[in-house]
Design an enzyme around this catalytic site. Structure first.
Site, PDB file in Angstrom:
ATOM      1  N   HIS A 125       4.268   6.825   9.947  1.00 15.94           N
ATOM      2  CA  HIS A 125       6.260   7.325   8.865  1.00 15.94           C
ATOM      3  C   HIS A 125       7.583   7.563   9.220  1.00 15.94           C
ATOM      4  CE1 HIS A 125       3.706   7.134   4.834  1.00 15.94           C
ATOM      5  NE2 HIS A 125       2.811   6.045   5.591  1.00 15.94           N
TER       6      HIS A 125
ATOM      7  N   GLU B 245       1.083  -1.320  -0.016  1.00 13.49           N
ATOM      8  CA  GLU B 245      -0.444  -0.296   0.250  1.00 13.49           C
ATOM      9  C   GLU B 245       0.815   1.325  -0.056  1.00 13.49           C
ATOM     10  OE1 GLU B 245      -2.321   3.768   1.914  1.00 13.49           O
ATOM     11  OE2 GLU B 245      -0.517   2.158   2.274  1.00 13.49           O
ATOM     12  N   GLU B 246       1.706   1.369   0.531  1.00 15.07           N
ATOM     13  CA  GLU B 246       2.987   2.181   0.718  1.00 15.07           C
ATOM     14  C   GLU B 246       3.978   2.712  -0.330  1.00 15.07           C
ATOM     15  OE1 GLU B 246       3.238   4.404   3.268  1.00 15.07           O
ATOM     16  OE2 GLU B 246       1.983   3.049   4.811  1.00 15.07           O
TER      17      GLU B 246
END
Length: 472
Positions: free
Chosen positions: A434, A336-337
């Protein structure tokens, strides 16, 4: 992390939703809103049972404990890494052992990037070691690094005005934080815009609502035909300090070293499990979170929590012996990132069945104490979702907000499927995501219990109602 850049535009042929008007379902019936309200009201006891089990019963703290075991054992799970693949195999075994149905892995090709050793040192006007995190997909510097004077700007517009000054320099962006969706453009495209005006590298103020000298990483995007330059995020404190220095006319020189490297695509998997529907097994309510993370912290809030409350939703429903009319499908996304790579490949594989998806749900904004549910869909569907959320009055989570999009479910929403996302404390979330601060220490088991209860009640009721959610 959920993308907040997504814009969804549709032409809606509105049908006023008031008592006596009809909404379409499985082509088997046309029912009034009052009929649907009465049907949803009939789930109050089921909702109370789910809440009791999740928040007060034997399942309390289970999603927290499951998550802690995984992230303490595996750690961060970046795309293409051995740790991500180990986590996927563990989850596959867990879902099988729990007795969920149709547990399987769907292959995905994913990006593989590693940051390597990195550093940034201010050499002028004084010696100062800076905290940095290279941005995903960035190239590295030469072994000796890049040593250059700095140009500090606060916006892309200022960079364009000062373009003649940028050639041969390191561009530092000190953009103000005005919400994630508006500010993240500097992380995404800062390197490309700096390269267009001849810069050698770019350093971007971390996109965060709060900093305690904490850099925040994330994906960045190069552009075709534009030179690729190294790029990293720096702390809010260092960006603001250099902005003050530059405003005084002080010359700033930085040496940047980055060992970042992009490797060939790696093999990975989306992880799938189901409770197969009793009456309409071909129809689906999808619950999801992503199993990958960045390579710092533990990937607990982004998005271990979302993945594990999605698993917990199926566990709660199974524990109570419930089987909804349509299939409840869990998907734990990979990569996803990197822009929803696993989700895109999943959509390509299953999009022919888009008419059979009643609702797609993604939790990717943290699992702190929920404020409510974000929802994207027709006015009729929104009215129904408000009724569903009223079942959560015992835990005081009843509100329906706009903006149900998420990186991994946007493809389905664009195709007309209603979408939902859990909403909680975004200020807290973006302070930590993050970064090295994304750990189990910021998770609260009681808050996860409530988040899991919301997720389970909503997914079960929508999957068990006689009709699918109406579309525009």
């Amino acid at each position: 992390m959920k993308s907040l850049l997504f814009t969804f535009v549709c032409v809606v042929h509105l049908l006023p939703l008031a008592s006596g008007n009809t909404v379409y379902g499985n082509d088997a019936s046309q029912r009034t809103l009052q009929d649907i309200r009465e049907e949803i009201s009939g789930y109050r006891d089921v909702a109370k049972s789910i809440i009791k089990l999740a928040v007060y019963g034997k399942a309390q703290n289970r999603s927290y404990e499951r998550l802690a075991l995984l992230v303490d054992t595996i750690g961060p799970r970046p795309s293409g890494s051995k740790s991500l693949e180990k986590a996927i195999r563990i989850m596959y075994q867990n879902l099988q052992q729990e007795g969920l149905e149709n547990v399987h892995l769907e292959p995905v090709k994913v990006p593989h990037w590693e940051r390597g050793v990195e550093s940034a040192v201010m050499l002028e006007p004084r010696f100062h070691k800076m905290a940095i995190l290279g941005l995903g997909s960035s190239i590295g510097t030469p072994p000796e690094g890049i040593t250059a004077e700095v140009l500090v700007v606060t916006s892309f517009e200022e960079l364009q005005r000062r373009a003649p000054e940028a050639k041969g320099k390191i561009v530092v962006y000190n953009q103000p934080y005005v919400g994630y969706s508006r500010t993240v453009q500097y992380r995404l495209w800062g390197a490309a815009e700096a390269a267009k005006v001849g810069a050698l590298a770019s350093l971007i103020r971390s996109v965060t609502s709060l900093s305690i000298y904490s850099p925040h990483t994330g994906i960045q995007e190069y552009q075709v035909g534009v030179p690729r330059v190294p790029t990293a995020c720096i702390t809010v404190e260092d960006a603001e300090m250099m902005s003050r220095m530059a405003s005084r006319g002080t010359r700033i020189v930085i040496q940047l070293k980055m060992g970042a490297k992009n490797y060939p695509e790696a093999d990975s998997f989306n992880t799938v499990a189901e409770i197969i529907g009793s009456k309409y097994p071909e129809q689906v309510v999808l619950v999801s979170g992503h199993l990958d993370s960045w390579d710092v912290g533990q990937g607990a809030i982004d998005d271990g929590g979302g993945a594990f409350i999605s698993w917990e939703a199926l566990s709660l429903i199974k524990d109570l012996g419930l089987r909804p009319k349509r299939t409840l499908r869990l998907v734990l996304w990979t990569a996803e990132e990197q822009g929803g790579v696993g989700a895109f490949q999943y959509y390509q594989l299953h999009k022919e069945a888009v008419s059979n998806f009643s609702l797609v749900m993604e939790s990717d904004l943290g699992t702190f104490l929920p404020y409510g549910l974000q929802f994207t869909g027709s006015d009729q569907a929104r009215t129904i979702m408000k009724e569903v959320m009223s079942l959560l009055r015992p835990i005081n989570v009843t509100r329906v907000f706009s903006g149900g999009e998420g990186t991994d479910i946007n493809y389905w929403i664009q195709a007309g499927v209603p979408g939902a996302s859990l909403l909680d404390d975004l200020y807290k979330y973006f302070s930590l995501h993050h970064s090295h601060g994304d750990t189990m220490s910021v998770m609260d088991p009681k808050e996860m219990n409530i988040a899991a209860a919301v997720w389970a009640v909503v997914s079960y009721v929508v999957a068990d109602m006689e009709d699918m959610l109406p579309r525009s």
